[in-house]
Structures are given as structure tokens and as C-alpha cells.
Write a protein that holds these residues in place. Structure first.
Motif, PDB file in Angstrom:
ATOM      1  N   ASP A   1     -16.076 108.178  15.830  1.00  0.00           N
ATOM      2  CA  ASP A   1     -15.198 107.758  16.921  1.00  0.00           C
ATOM      3  C   ASP A   1     -15.249 108.829  18.007  1.00  0.00           C
ATOM      4  O   ASP A   1     -14.574 109.848  17.933  1.00  0.00           O
ATOM      5  CB  ASP A   1     -13.766 107.566  16.413  1.00  0.00           C
ATOM      6  CG  ASP A   1     -12.888 106.869  17.439  1.00  0.00           C
ATOM      7  OD1 ASP A   1     -13.294 106.809  18.622  1.00  0.00           O
ATOM      8  OD2 ASP A   1     -11.808 106.389  17.073  1.00  0.00           O
ATOM      9  N   TYR A   2     -16.099 108.592  19.011  1.00  0.00           N
ATOM     10  CA  TYR A   2     -16.286 109.575  20.072  1.00  0.00           C
ATOM     11  C   TYR A   2     -15.184 109.508  21.128  1.00  0.00           C
ATOM     12  O   TYR A   2     -15.170 110.324  22.051  1.00  0.00           O
ATOM     13  CB  TYR A   2     -17.637 109.339  20.760  1.00  0.00           C
ATOM     14  CG  TYR A   2     -18.811 109.347  19.816  1.00  0.00           C
ATOM     15  CD1 TYR A   2     -19.380 110.540  19.398  1.00  0.00           C
ATOM     16  CD2 TYR A   2     -19.360 108.159  19.351  1.00  0.00           C
ATOM     17  CE1 TYR A   2     -20.461 110.554  18.531  1.00  0.00           C
ATOM     18  CE2 TYR A   2     -20.441 108.153  18.489  1.00  0.00           C
ATOM     19  CZ  TYR A   2     -20.982 109.354  18.077  1.00  0.00           C
ATOM     20  OH  TYR A   2     -22.061 109.364  17.224  1.00  0.00           O
ATOM     21  N   PHE A   3     -14.289 108.542  21.010  1.00  0.00           N
ATOM     22  CA  PHE A   3     -13.332 108.294  22.085  1.00  0.00           C
ATOM     23  C   PHE A   3     -12.023 109.051  21.902  1.00  0.00           C
ATOM     24  O   PHE A   3     -11.124 108.965  22.719  1.00  0.00           O
ATOM     25  CB  PHE A   3     -13.084 106.787  22.214  1.00  0.00           C
ATOM     26  CG  PHE A   3     -14.344 106.033  22.506  1.00  0.00           C
ATOM     27  CD1 PHE A   3     -14.834 105.956  23.801  1.00  0.00           C
ATOM     28  CD2 PHE A   3     -15.083 105.440  21.496  1.00  0.00           C
ATOM     29  CE1 PHE A   3     -16.012 105.292  24.079  1.00  0.00           C
ATOM     30  CE2 PHE A   3     -16.265 104.773  21.767  1.00  0.00           C
ATOM     31  CZ  PHE A   3     -16.729 104.696  23.061  1.00  0.00           C
TER      32      PHE A   3
ATOM     33  N   LEU B   1     -15.228 100.026  22.141  1.00  0.00           N
ATOM     34  CA  LEU B   1     -14.544 100.851  21.157  1.00  0.00           C
ATOM     35  C   LEU B   1     -14.912 100.390  19.748  1.00  0.00           C
ATOM     36  O   LEU B   1     -15.063  99.195  19.494  1.00  0.00           O
ATOM     37  CB  LEU B   1     -13.024 100.744  21.328  1.00  0.00           C
ATOM     38  CG  LEU B   1     -12.407 101.441  22.543  1.00  0.00           C
ATOM     39  CD1 LEU B   1     -10.977 100.985  22.725  1.00  0.00           C
ATOM     40  CD2 LEU B   1     -12.467 102.942  22.373  1.00  0.00           C
ATOM     41  N   PRO B   2     -15.070 101.345  18.810  1.00  0.00           N
ATOM     42  CA  PRO B   2     -15.284 100.928  17.423  1.00  0.00           C
ATOM     43  C   PRO B   2     -14.064 100.180  16.894  1.00  0.00           C
ATOM     44  O   PRO B   2     -12.949 100.369  17.382  1.00  0.00           O
ATOM     45  CB  PRO B   2     -15.494 102.249  16.673  1.00  0.00           C
ATOM     46  CG  PRO B   2     -15.321 103.334  17.648  1.00  0.00           C
ATOM     47  CD  PRO B   2     -15.097 102.776  19.008  1.00  0.00           C
TER      48      PRO B   2
ATOM     49  N   THR C   1     -11.952 103.820  26.821  1.00  0.00           N
ATOM     50  CA  THR C   1     -13.247 104.483  26.731  1.00  0.00           C
ATOM     51  C   THR C   1     -13.483 105.445  27.892  1.00  0.00           C
ATOM     52  O   THR C   1     -14.517 106.106  27.939  1.00  0.00           O
ATOM     53  CB  THR C   1     -14.381 103.447  26.723  1.00  0.00           C
ATOM     54  OG1 THR C   1     -14.354 102.706  27.949  1.00  0.00           O
ATOM     55  CG2 THR C   1     -14.238 102.503  25.545  1.00  0.00           C
TER      56      THR C   1
ATOM     57  N   ASP D   1     -12.333 100.525  14.295  1.00  0.00           N
ATOM     58  CA  ASP D   1     -11.274 101.340  13.714  1.00  0.00           C
ATOM     59  C   ASP D   1     -10.824 102.472  14.639  1.00  0.00           C
ATOM     60  O   ASP D   1     -10.161 103.407  14.212  1.00  0.00           O
ATOM     61  CB  ASP D   1     -11.724 101.935  12.381  1.00  0.00           C
ATOM     62  CG  ASP D   1     -12.981 102.798  12.527  1.00  0.00           C
ATOM     63  OD1 ASP D   1     -13.593 102.759  13.615  1.00  0.00           O
ATOM     64  OD2 ASP D   1     -13.349 103.491  11.567  1.00  0.00           O
ATOM     65  N   SER D   2     -11.177 102.394  15.925  1.00  0.00           N
ATOM     66  CA  SER D   2     -10.814 103.469  16.857  1.00  0.00           C
ATOM     67  C   SER D   2      -9.313 103.485  17.111  1.00  0.00           C
ATOM     68  O   SER D   2      -8.656 102.452  17.210  1.00  0.00           O
ATOM     69  CB  SER D   2     -11.550 103.298  18.188  1.00  0.00           C
ATOM     70  OG  SER D   2     -11.144 104.276  19.110  1.00  0.00           O
ATOM     71  N   ARG D   3      -8.780 104.698  17.205  1.00  0.00           N
ATOM     72  CA  ARG D   3      -7.372 104.876  17.567  1.00  0.00           C
ATOM     73  C   ARG D   3      -7.210 105.141  19.059  1.00  0.00           C
ATOM     74  O   ARG D   3      -6.113 105.339  19.542  1.00  0.00           O
ATOM     75  CB  ARG D   3      -6.774 106.045  16.772  1.00  0.00           C
ATOM     76  CG  ARG D   3      -6.664 105.751  15.279  1.00  0.00           C
ATOM     77  CD  ARG D   3      -6.098 106.935  14.523  1.00  0.00           C
ATOM     78  NE  ARG D   3      -7.094 107.996  14.359  1.00  0.00           N
ATOM     79  CZ  ARG D   3      -6.940 109.224  14.816  1.00  0.00           C
ATOM     80  NH1 ARG D   3      -5.862 109.554  15.502  1.00  0.00           N
ATOM     81  NH2 ARG D   3      -7.876 110.132  14.613  1.00  0.00           N
ATOM     82  N   ALA D   4      -8.337 105.166  19.783  1.00  0.00           N
ATOM     83  CA  ALA D   4      -8.279 105.414  21.223  1.00  0.00           C
ATOM     84  C   ALA D   4      -7.836 104.151  21.958  1.00  0.00           C
ATOM     85  O   ALA D   4      -7.994 103.033  21.478  1.00  0.00           O
ATOM     86  CB  ALA D   4      -9.643 105.860  21.735  1.00  0.00           C
TER      87      ALA D   4
END
Length: 393
Positions: free
Chosen positions: A247-249, A95-96, A104, A98-101
């Protein structure tokens, strides 16, 4: 407001007002930043036909002047994928920061474009195509998987032009609210939905469209358990390098949310983002709204003399097939949630493949060139289209 007035107003708003939907974080284009299209010149070296007339594609006279296009973005501002990498799933991807997910894992309800080549299958998640719009791949030959965020239209084409393989990128132009591609070999401009060069040296050249499905990851992977799925950058490489900017997640868009400010439904009760399946045959075109077909279940119909059956397949996707089998026009009904039947024969809804019965050796033929898309996309290219069920509204 009648349909033609509605579409004319909608096209004007969509060309400019929706441009922000395809801009990238940190680089949103405002109205003051839009490049001038009045001063754009038409770069086209195509010749008239032997009869002296310009080439045509349907009702479109070619070339299409760049003055008729909108240019909300610069070329390659949306970076096409040029070296795709595939895996069994997204599990294990990082996950990046800064991802909010929270995970994955690609959810079962995540939309994907599905493609088969013999016994092989691949899925291209819209979570990636929302950001990149084009995937240059090799699968049963060189192909380009394309998706227009505004029209909700997915088109898969062979990218062999004049015997040579080319690479497609995002031109930054919109025409009839639809994605315009460019090829890196000649810099010709291509309409996604027409699959045709509309400006530049290759004007009038048509690309071969590959059959594809717009469905969900859960439905696709259940039907194709050995499928590969496209992995997001930095695993896949883009025209701008292996960057992991997005952010693809988490989904970029809610697909049921209105995106055209100031426009509600038209006289048919259709919003610009209403999902429809379009069938065109001869001079006739017909749109089948998702909600209407889901309510009716299985629809036998006729489009310009072509008998068709339209239904909803697993994954909540619309499908349409020809109703002629062995020169006989059949009448279909539902046989559970995943099959169609006519007489004693059964077919799979999602693929049209025969399952059992005396005519099961004959798979059903697709009646549509494109997977389902938004009403905005279909009506922009078929303004005279009829809408199934409108007489009952």
C-alpha cells in the motif's frame, strides 16, 4: 557513555535488532530465522595492488568479508524496481482493495528524492523506496536511485561499470547498518554509502555519485513544475514482476519515530534517527544536526580547511555549499526563506543557483556528497566525526 562506545553498541543492535524494519508484510524474519553469517564464505576474486597490499576505500580495507555483514533477508526479498514508469502526479491511480488511504494524491509533505538533468526533473517518492530501496532508471544515462530505510540515506549513482550497464538489486545484507546492493552482471556486493564494491569480482570499483536532493513533493514540484514523478507498481515493474503487493498510498514509516529500542541520545544529544547533513573533506568530517541549523538559520563553518555554509532550504531539507566564490571566501546571511546573500549577491538556497548581484554568474558548489541522512548512517561511516554545536551542549 562516550561516542565510540555508543556507536559500537548501536552498530550491534542496528545490524540485528533493526532488521525487522526492512522485512515485508507476511514474511517478517525473526531472530531464529536469520541465516548464519558465521558459515558464509567470502566470494572475491580481486587482486592485490601492485605493491602487494589490498585495496582500500578510506579507512576500509577491501574486500569486506561477508562475516562482517548481517544477512536478515534473502536476495531480492525486497524487490528493486527495474522498469520505472513516470507521470505528472499520482492522481487517478487505483487504490488497492485493502488500502486505508482516502486519496491517491501525493501529499505536499511526502518526502522525495529529487534529480535534475538539464531542464528535466524527476522525483522518486520515499513511499515507493521504503518498499523497494532501489530504482534502476535511465535519466541522463543509466542510474540507480537508492534509499536505505535504516540509515535514512539516499544515494544516486551511475550504473555503468567497466563500460557496461548493469542492474542493481537488494542483496539482503547490511553492512554498518547500511544497504548492500548487488549487481546482476558479476554478483559483486556494493556499499550504498561508499558507492564502492566491497566484495566480489569488482571489489574496489567505485561508482560515480549523481547530485540529488532529499526534499518534499510540494517543495520539489513548486521549484520544478514540469517534473515527472515515479509511479508505484504495478505501473512500474520490479525484479519480481508487476506486482502491487504494498500500500504505497499511506506512509510506511513515521520518520520522526525512534527505531532503536534501548538507545536514547548520545553525549551530543543525538538520537540514531536524528537528521544530519554530513560534510567530509580531507581527513575531517562534520555532522550538522537539522534542529541546530534550523535554530541558527545560516551557519558559516570550516571542515578540514574547506569553508562551507549550511542552511535549511524550502522543503525542510539541509543544504551545504562551499563559501569560496572566485577565490574569495564569503560570509553568508539569510535573505528570506528561500535565498542566501553575501554582500550584494543572492543565491537560491535549494540549488545554489545565482539570482542577482555581481557574483550571481557563479553558482555555489555543493559541499556534501550525500543528502541528509540519519545520525546512525553518518556516524557508522565516520565514527570520528565532529558534530556542529556540540561544544555548546
Amino acid at each position: 557513555m562516550d561516542r565510540r562506545d555508543y556507536l559500537a553498541r548501536l552498530a550491534g543492535v542496528a545490524g540485528v535488532g533493526l532488521a525487522g524494519c526492512v522485512t515485508l508484510p507476511g514474511s517478517r524474519v525473526t531472530g531464529d530465522d536469520l541465516p548464519s553469517v558465521r558459515n558464509a564464505t567470502t566470494s572475491n576474486t580481486s587482486s592485490p595492488r601492485p605493491d602487494g597490499r589490498l585495496p582500500r576505500r578510506g579507512e576500509v580495507t577491501l574486500p569486506v568479508s561477508r562475516r562482517e555483514m548481517r544477512s536478515p533477508l534473502t536476495r531480492d526479498h525486497i524487490p528493486a524496481i527495474v522498469d520505472p514508469v513516470f507521470g505528472d502526479d499520482w492522481d487517478g491511480l487505483s487504490l488497492p482493495d485493502d488500502s486505508r488511504a482516502e486519496s491517491t494524491t501525493l501529499p505536499g509533505d511526502a518526502p522525495v528524492i529529487g534529480l535534475t538533468d538539464g531542464d528535466r526533473a524527476r522525483a522518486y517518492p520515499l513511499r515507493i523506496l521504503d518498499w523497494h530501496e532501489i530504482v534502476n532508471d535511465t535519466f541522463g544515462g543509466p542510474i540507480a536511485v537508492t534509499y536505505c530505510v535504516l540509515c535514512g540515506s539516499s544515494v544516486v549513482v551511475d550504473r555503468v561499470v567497466g563500460g557496461s550497464t548493469t542492474t542493481f538489486g537488494v542483496s539482503g545484507y547490511l553492512w554498518r547498518s547500511d544497504l548492500v546492493l548487488y549487481d546482476r552482471a558479476t554478483e559483486s556486493l556494493w556499499s550504498q554509502l561508499l558507492a564502492t564494491a566491497i566484495n566480489g569480482p569488482l571489489t574496489g570499483t567505485e561508482l560515480t555519485i549523481r547530485p540529488s536532493s532529499l526534499t518534499t513533493w510540494g517543495a520539489w514540484s513548486a521549484e520544478h513544475p514540469e517534473t515527472d514523478v515515479l509511479l508505484p507498481p504495478p505501473q512500474s515493474n520490479t525484479i519480481r514482476g508487476r506486482e502491487a503487493t504494498f500500500d504505497y498510498f499511506i506512509p510506511k514509516y513515521r520518520r520522526d519515530s525512534p527505531s532503536v529500542i534501548g538507545f536514547g541520545t548520545d553525549s551530543n544529544g543525538l538520537h540514531p534517527r536524528s537528521l544530519v547533513l554530513g560534510v567530509a573533506h580531507g581527513d575531517a568530517a562534520r555532522a550538522y544536526p537539522f534542529e541546530t541549523i534550523r535554530r541558527e538559520g545560516v551557519v558559516d563553518d570550516d571542515v578540514g580547511g574547506l569553508p562551507v555554509v549550511v542552511t535549511v532550504a524550502p522543503g525542510n531539507t539541509l543544504v551545504a555549499y562551499e563559501r569560496r566564490v572566485e577565490r574569495q571566501t564569503l560570509h553568508f546571511s539569510a535573505d528570506g526563506p528561500s535565498r542566501l546573500s553575501a554582500g550584494a549577491t543572492r543565491w537560491q538556497r535549494s540549488t545554489g543557483a545565482g539570482v542577482s548581484g555581481p557574483q550571481a554568474t557563479h553558482d555555489l558548489t555543493r559541499a556534501n556528497d550525500h543528502p541528509p541522512m540519519f545520525w546512525l548512517g553518518w556516524s557508522g561511516f565516520y565514527p570520528e566525526t565532529s558534530v556542529y554545536g556540540e561544544d555548546a551542549n
